[in-house]
Design an enzyme around this catalytic site. Structure first.
Site, PDB file in Angstrom:
ATOM      1  CD  GLU A  16      -1.638  -2.219   1.346  1.00  0.00           C
ATOM      2  OE1 GLU A  16      -0.478  -2.716   1.945  1.00  0.00           O
ATOM      3  OE2 GLU A  16      -2.581  -3.447   1.315  1.00  0.00           O
ATOM      4  CG  HIS A  25     -10.610  -5.997   8.088  1.00  0.00           C
ATOM      5  ND1 HIS A  25      -9.416  -6.497   8.614  1.00  0.00           N
ATOM      6  CD2 HIS A  25     -10.445  -6.372   6.651  1.00  0.00           C
ATOM      7  CE1 HIS A  25      -8.546  -6.889   7.885  1.00  0.00           C
ATOM      8  NE2 HIS A  25      -9.096  -6.851   6.512  1.00  0.00           N
TER       9      HIS A  25
HETATM   10  C1  LIG Z   1      -1.677  -4.545   4.569  1.00  0.00           C
HETATM   11  C2  LIG Z   1      -2.863  -5.582   3.742  1.00  0.00           C
HETATM   12  N1  LIG Z   1      -3.236  -5.427   2.478  1.00  0.00           N
HETATM   13  C3  LIG Z   1      -4.166  -5.966   2.100  1.00  0.00           C
HETATM   14  C4  LIG Z   1      -5.077  -6.657   2.770  1.00  0.00           C
HETATM   15  C5  LIG Z   1      -6.243  -7.406   2.185  1.00  0.00           C
HETATM   16  N2  LIG Z   1      -5.915  -8.753   2.192  1.00  0.00           N
HETATM   17  C6  LIG Z   1      -6.270  -9.782   3.089  1.00  0.00           C
HETATM   18  S1  LIG Z   1      -5.569 -11.118   2.681  1.00  0.00           S
HETATM   19  C7  LIG Z   1      -4.887 -10.590   1.393  1.00  0.00           C
HETATM   20  C8  LIG Z   1      -4.016 -11.643   0.653  1.00  0.00           C
HETATM   21  C9  LIG Z   1      -3.016 -12.082   1.647  1.00  0.00           C
HETATM   22  O1  LIG Z   1      -2.382 -12.997   0.522  1.00  0.00           O
HETATM   23  P1  LIG Z   1      -0.924 -14.150   1.325  1.00  0.00           P
HETATM   24  O2  LIG Z   1      -0.376 -12.976   1.963  1.00  0.00           O
HETATM   25  O3  LIG Z   1      -0.727 -14.785   0.198  1.00  0.00           O
HETATM   26  O4  LIG Z   1      -2.068 -14.886   2.625  1.00  0.00           O
HETATM   27  P2  LIG Z   1      -2.988 -15.933   1.934  1.00  0.00           P
HETATM   28  O5  LIG Z   1      -4.347 -15.337   1.932  1.00  0.00           O
HETATM   29  O6  LIG Z   1      -2.812 -16.565   0.776  1.00  0.00           O
HETATM   30  O7  LIG Z   1      -3.033 -16.900   3.015  1.00  0.00           O
HETATM   31  C10 LIG Z   1      -5.201  -9.280   1.115  1.00  0.00           C
HETATM   32  C11 LIG Z   1      -4.667  -8.487   0.128  1.00  0.00           C
HETATM   33  C12 LIG Z   1      -4.872  -6.669   4.050  1.00  0.00           C
HETATM   34  N3  LIG Z   1      -5.628  -7.272   5.034  1.00  0.00           N
HETATM   35  N4  LIG Z   1      -3.623  -6.065   4.711  1.00  0.00           N
END
Ligand SMILES: Cc1ncc(C[n+]2csc(CCOP(=O)(O)OP(=O)(O)O)c2C)c(N)n1
Ligand SMILES: [Mg+2]
Lengths: 333, 337
Positions: A59, A129
């Protein structure tokens, strides 16, 4: 022509219309391609892959990238998928985008839009959230709007996309469930213009963003008892329609502010200060604030209901203000 | 330990049983969500169980983990009480966080669980801070931040890798590379190999098959013991897959970011099946009786749900509690007065 559409569709219409009109507009955000986000539908198909950029989870970088694009003549729209994600980007928002124009001494400007999705609670999304972070950006001097209806969402986003400065557009978490009349044409709603949502002579409810719908419901319920509430929606938080606010206050002389940002230094606090400065003569009772409590939003439903500004809180505050006569307590009951 | 029933905790059967516990827990969570007994949504851990179980098997009770939005597996494997976890998800006063946290914030400091986290990447510096404290106070404890492939693109995570390296912290970063961050494939989001990034910072770094609990345990043990001895931080990339969508709200929808065939391929590598196949023919497996294990775990889950359901809701008047360790008159304020 007016149709009944959803809030997110209205944002999408604004983006599509403005992106067609202004080819410097680019949407940048996380998971925005491929139909996951209703507000970002059809952009790739209509304008190609260069106009919609899917970011890694970065971000701070994405916000700074937007500043760079803007300084280089682009018009980025930064999509934050949840409102709390402005916090990892805070340096780029506050130290960079908000401060650079003045520090550059007018050499350039930053035409960037921040689409801040997921503002406020929607049931069980808990502490990280469910933020209503409007005041943080307003405090930093970033122009900000909080559209309550699909029509305002479209009109205010269009204005944001034509503004030569950073503008944050705060979108309610419950937007997916909000429908309403929207003009098919791309008509901007100017920044800094509030609107009377409901006329009434007994009390003025100033409701911000996602609180407007609840305020209207409460006003209708109270009308059944003979209390007629005027509901005023500032729509734009910075710039703020101070004249419109003063007129709405003067119309009844009794005021309740209804706002989901934090109680301390929140949007309602600024509205209250403005009223205190400008409307002293027209007030017939102490004003009341109904805001989010100054706490992290607890997860459990009964706790959530206790600390969010609810219809019950609003109703109680309205009754108190309407019943107030000189000599009553000036401290909220 | 409750998680192992009567099994030898170092046995391969115990690892299988622990993974089954995570699987059954998560399946039950989804049912409770559908029945509106749990609010909002959950990020299912199904498919990734070998990672949490393999890593936790190499951790001591006093070691610390930080977790993610997809945290139920880490939290349960590290030793949180299952009934308290269900109670948390159901918003009850007996929950791990007294109903204040919910799915994305579930924590149990007494079990070394510094919390699931709703902000991607945010747990990594917190784990580094705990590790720095352990090191400075002469404790041989280790901290393990779990995070996804998507988190590898957060600045704060890269900043954490750097401090872990320059301070030789007792930290082992565990990256669960399940190939996607919501809808975004890692191939479009991350430059280079993830474990090589950590190697670039000078960390001992490995990639393992994250569908194989033994492979994860072996690699984790190497890195964790090394870190515990003060020989420096480590990084373990576990190549895994989530069988479900990003979260429960994705069920019944198809955003087209992965194919049914791909999901099917990975399901054939289900970590439970991988371990069961390995155990087939082993003496321990024959006597342990797969059906009995399954029945025991099912009974534990049902008892935990029943206990959570019977627990009281928090009192609304306590909604402002715990914001501060020391409060003052009128603090915190609102929503009225
Ligand atoms: C800093 C941040 N950016 C975006 C989000 C929204 N978000 C929640 S889970 C996610 C994907 C996370 O991917 P990964 O780290 O690969 O974990 P996975 O869901 O695959 O377990 C996103 C973009 C967030 N919670 N925090
Ligand atoms: Mg992932």
């Amino acid at each position: 022509m007016t149709r009944e559409i959803g809030y997110l569709e209205a944002l999408n219409e604004a983006l599509l219309a403005e992106m067609a009109r202004d080819e410097s507009i680019v949407l940048i955000g996380e998971n925005i391609r491929g139909g996951f986000r209703p507000e970002a539908m059809g952009i790739e198909e209509a304008f190609g892959a260069n106009r919609i950029i899917d970011m890694p989870i970065s971000e701070a970088a994405m916000t700074g990238i937007a500043t760079g694009q803007a300084l280089a003549g682009g018009r980025p729209v930064v999509h934050f998928q949840v409102s709390s994600l402005i916090f990892p980007a805070f340096d780029q928002l506050v130290n960079q985008a908000a401060k650079l124009p003045l520090m550059l001494g007018g050499q350039g400007h930053i035409a960037a839009t921040y689409l801040v999705m997921g503002c406020g609670a929607s049931g069980g999304r808990a502490g990280q959230h469910s933020d209503s972070p409007h005041a943080y950006l307003v405090h930093a001097g970033i122009k900000s709007v909080a559209p309550a209806t699909p029509g305002d969402a479209k009109g205010l986003l269009i204005s944001a996309l034509r503004e030569p400065d950073p503008v944050a557009v705060f979108v309610p978490a419950v937007a997916g469930a909000i429908r309403g009349p929207v003009e098919a044409a791309a008509d901007p709603i100017p920044l800094g213009q509030g609107v009377v949502r409901r006329a009434g002579g007994d009390v003025t409810i100033v409701a911000v963003g996602q609180m407007v719908a609840d305020a209207l419901d409460v006003a209708e319920a109270l009308a059944g008892e003979g209390i007629e509430a005027l509901v005023w929606d500032p729509r734009s938080l910075l710039p703020l329609d101070r004249d419109g606010l003063a007129a709405a206050v003067a119309a009844t002389g009794r005021v309740v502010l209804f706002d989901d940002t934090a109680r301390t230094c929140g949007i309602a606090a600024e509205l209250a200060a403005t009223i205190a400065e400008r409307c002293h003569g027209s007030l017939k009772a102490p004003l009341r604030r109904v805001t989010r409590a100054d706490v992290t939003l607890p997860y459990s439903a009964p706790l959530e209901a206790e600390v969010l500004p609810g219809r019950g809180h609003l109703e109680a505050a309205v009754r108190e203000v309407v019943a107030w006569v000189p000599g009553s307590s000036s401290v909220p009951g | 330990m409750i998680e192992d029933g009567n099994l030898d905790p170092t046995s391969g059967v115990a690892l299988y049983r622990r993974m089954l516990r995570l699987r059954r827990f998560e399946e039950r969570v989804v049912e409770l969500l559908d029945a509106n007994e749990i609010a909002a949504h959950a990020h299912e851990y199904v498919g990734q169980e070998a990672v949490a179980v393999g890593v936790s098997a190499s951790l001591r009770a006093d070691d610390v983990v930080t977790s993610t939005h997809r945290g139920h597996g880490h939290v349960l494997a590290k030793g949180a009480d299952m009934a308290a976890m269900f109670a948390e998800l159901m918003g009850r006063e007996s929950g791990c966080n007294r109903g204040r946290g919910g799915s994305m914030h579930i924590a149990d400091l007494s079990a070394g669980i510094y919390g699931a986290n709703g902000i991607v990447g945010a747990g990594a510096p917190i784990a580094c801070g705990a590790a720095r404290r352990f090191r400075d106070s002469g404790q041989d404890r280790v901290a393990v931040p779990f995070f996804g492939d998507g988190a590898m693109n957060q600045g704060v995570l890269l900043e954490s890798l750097n401090v872990a390296a320059i301070w030789r912290l007792p930290v082992v970063f565990v990256c669960e590379n399940n190939l996607y961050a919501i809808t975004s494939p890692i191939s479009e989001m991350a430059a280079g190999e993830l474990y090589e990034r950590a190697a670039g910072f000078g960390l001992a770094s490995e990639a393992v098959d994250g569908m194989d609990v033994l492979a994860v345990r072996e690699a984790a043990e190497r890195l964790i013991e090394r870190a515990r001895r003060g020989e420096g931080a480590g990084f373990l990339e576990c190549r895994t897959y989530r069988f479900s969508g990003h979260f429960t709200a994705e069920r019944g929808r198809d955003f087209g970011y992965r194919t049914a065939a791909e999901i099917e391929d990975w399901r054939r590598r289900d970590p439970l099946d991988v371990q069961a196949r390995r155990l087939d023919g082993e003496e321990a497996w024959g006597t342990a009786d797969r059906a009995a294990i399954s029945a025991e775990v099912a009974a534990e889950v049902e008892a935990a749900v029943a206990q959570a359901r019977a627990a009281p809701w928090p009192e609304p008047a306590t909604a402002r509690d715990h914001m501060y360790a020391r409060t003052y008159p009128g603090l915190p304020a609102g929503p009225r007065g």
